[in-house]
Design an enzyme around this catalytic site. Structure first.
Site, mmCIF file in Angstrom:
data_model
loop_
_atom_site.group_PDB
_atom_site.id
_atom_site.type_symbol
_atom_site.label_atom_id
_atom_site.label_comp_id
_atom_site.label_asym_id
_atom_site.label_seq_id
_atom_site.Cartn_x
_atom_site.Cartn_y
_atom_site.Cartn_z
ATOM 1 N N SER A 22 46.881 42.907 43.242
ATOM 2 C CA SER A 22 45.970 41.880 42.734
ATOM 3 C C SER A 22 44.551 42.412 42.584
ATOM 4 C CB SER A 22 45.970 40.687 43.697
ATOM 5 O OG SER A 22 45.096 39.695 43.219
ATOM 6 N N LYS A 46 45.352 38.749 39.187
ATOM 7 C CA LYS A 46 44.089 38.544 39.901
ATOM 8 C C LYS A 46 44.219 37.232 40.684
ATOM 9 C CE LYS A 46 39.726 38.724 40.919
ATOM 10 N NZ LYS A 46 39.320 39.675 41.960
ATOM 11 N N SER A 47 43.568 37.117 41.839
ATOM 12 C CA SER A 47 43.648 35.851 42.582
ATOM 13 C C SER A 47 42.939 34.749 41.799
ATOM 14 C CB SER A 47 43.010 35.988 43.959
ATOM 15 O OG SER A 47 43.783 36.830 44.760
ATOM 16 N N ALA A 72 32.898 43.952 46.079
ATOM 17 C CA ALA A 72 32.645 42.558 46.449
ATOM 18 C C ALA A 72 32.477 41.818 45.131
ATOM 19 C CB ALA A 72 31.402 42.424 47.318
ATOM 20 N N ASN A 127 46.568 34.672 48.739
ATOM 21 C CA ASN A 127 45.479 35.537 49.193
ATOM 22 C C ASN A 127 44.831 34.866 50.399
ATOM 23 O OD1 ASN A 127 43.184 36.987 49.644
ATOM 24 N ND2 ASN A 127 42.490 37.026 47.519
ATOM 25 N N CYS A 130 40.799 37.771 51.432
ATOM 26 C CA CYS A 130 39.635 38.371 50.774
ATOM 27 C C CYS A 130 38.518 38.497 51.810
ATOM 28 C CB CYS A 130 39.175 37.514 49.594
ATOM 29 S SG CYS A 130 37.716 38.204 48.799
ATOM 30 N N ASN A 190 45.118 43.767 52.737
ATOM 31 C CA ASN A 190 43.993 43.633 51.818
ATOM 32 C C ASN A 190 42.933 44.673 52.231
ATOM 33 O OD1 ASN A 190 42.028 42.563 49.963
ATOM 34 N ND2 ASN A 190 43.088 40.607 50.064
ATOM 35 N N GLY A 263 46.547 49.633 43.687
ATOM 36 C CA GLY A 263 45.343 49.103 43.054
ATOM 37 C C GLY A 263 44.373 50.198 42.669
ATOM 38 N N THR A 264 43.658 50.725 43.651
ATOM 39 C CA THR A 264 42.558 51.655 43.378
ATOM 40 C C THR A 264 43.019 52.919 42.650
ATOM 41 O OG1 THR A 264 41.373 50.756 45.255
ATOM 42 C CG2 THR A 264 40.658 52.914 44.505
#
Ligand SMILES: Cc1cc2nc3c(=O)[nH]c(=O)nc-3n(C[C@H](O)[C@H](O)[C@H](O)COP(=O)(O)O)c2cc1C
Length: 303
Positions: A22, A46-47, A72, A127, A130, A190, A263-264
């Protein structure tokens, strides 16, 4: 691809164990569809929250070297009412689309889950983690009673698999894992709460000061949580955190994950990571004489 890479999570059949995490290129139906066509077995959106949200002012992302970053974003998203078409487009790839949602309480989560399910997603990811937005995410994800009521309410509201994404920024993950027991699977982890300072400007880099660390630096943290929770609860787990290669993927699977999210690595390495990791994983498993993902899940756990 051969059958060797096939895996199942809460009844969802995946061609390989690699899912888009996500928050990375998944607010838009076309980018999700493209990533699915380029080898991801599934995507997590995406959330999405109840209303459109613009998030924090820039800078919202800082790269800190070694393929790691701190973000962020502030849960910027178009709002659930505006998201149906994106899911529709992503689903054209013919693979599972998992809808990620965030909210403040059980009622909001359950309304979001119902709406997301009506768009035709194959599963819901909650989620609960976060690390940098007040009143949602980790703030509620650190409260076992709230986690239990949110998971319970969402499970009552939809009849597709429900995954609870937990935060690593807690003192006792087992307490939360048990509170989320009604979820079909747990998603671990997360981002890790972190920050960076610009010494020349003499101030924090991110407008929100704190953000979430992602990338290879958090892989050992994610692995530890997957291993610990799998060993203690036996629950199905989706592993996430710092995965960049076939070896990283296998580590998570041997620690107890049934599949992983990435993700990254996509941010730093581009969309081709899914194809490259699948190919390398197939070769690595063949050379290690590992015939199936299901036989490999939790293989490293010491009893
Ligand atoms: C830019 C960015 C945005 C993210 N947004 C979300 C989000 O909206 N919802 C969520 O559950 N996780 C979000 N995450 C966390 C990722 O899904 C993932 O858990 C985390 O980055 C660790 O995996 P990685 O090291 O492979 O990136 C975000 C991560 C990044 C880097």
């Amino acid at each position: 691809m051969s059958n060797r890479l096939q895996t199942v999570i809460s009844g969802l059949r995946l061609d390989n164990p690699l899912i888009l995490a996500s928050g990375i290129l998944d607010e838009n139906g076309y980018t999700m569809k493209r990533i699915l066509k380029e080898g991801a077995a599934a995507v997590v959106t995406k959330s999405i929250g109840s209303a459109e949200r613009s998030g924090y002012k820039p800078p919202v992302v800082v790269e800190i070297g070694g393929g790691n970053m701190i973000n962020a974003i502030g849960l910027a998203n178009p709002g659930i009412e505006n998201f149906g078409n994106e899911v529709k487009i992503a689903r054209e790839a013919g693979k599972p689309v998992i809808g990620s949602i965030f909210g403040a309480d059980a009622e909001e989560f359950s309304n979001l889950a119902k709406k997301m399910a009506s768009y035709g997603v194959s599963g819901i990811e909650l989620n609960l983690s976060c690390p940098h937005v007040k009143g949602v995410g980790q703030e509620i994800g650190s409260d076992p009673d709230l986690v239990e009521s949110i998971v319970g309410e969402v499970k009552r509201s939809v009849n597709i698999p429900v995954f609870a994404k937990l935060s690593p920024n807690v003192s006792d993950i087992m307490e939360l894992a048990k509170a989320a027991d009604r979820a079909d699977a747990l998603v671990l982890i997360n981002t890790v709460r972190a920050m960076a300072i610009d010494v020349y400007a003499r101030r924090p880099v991110l407008s929100n000061v704190y953000g979430g660390l992602s990338g290879p630096a958090i892989k050992p943290v994610g692995l530890r949580y997957v291993y610990e929770v799998k060993k203690e609860t036996g629950k199905e787990i989706i592993g996430v955190g710092g995965i960049q290669s076939a070896e990283d993927t296998l580590e998570y699977i041997m620690a107890g994950a049934s599949c992983v999210e990435i993700g990254t690595a996509l941010h730093t390495g581009g969309r081709s990571v899914f194809r490259a990791i699948s190919r390398d994983l197939e070769n690595l498993m063949a050379s290690e004489k590992l015939d199936s993902i299901s036989d490999t899940i939790g293989m490293a756990i010491q009893r």
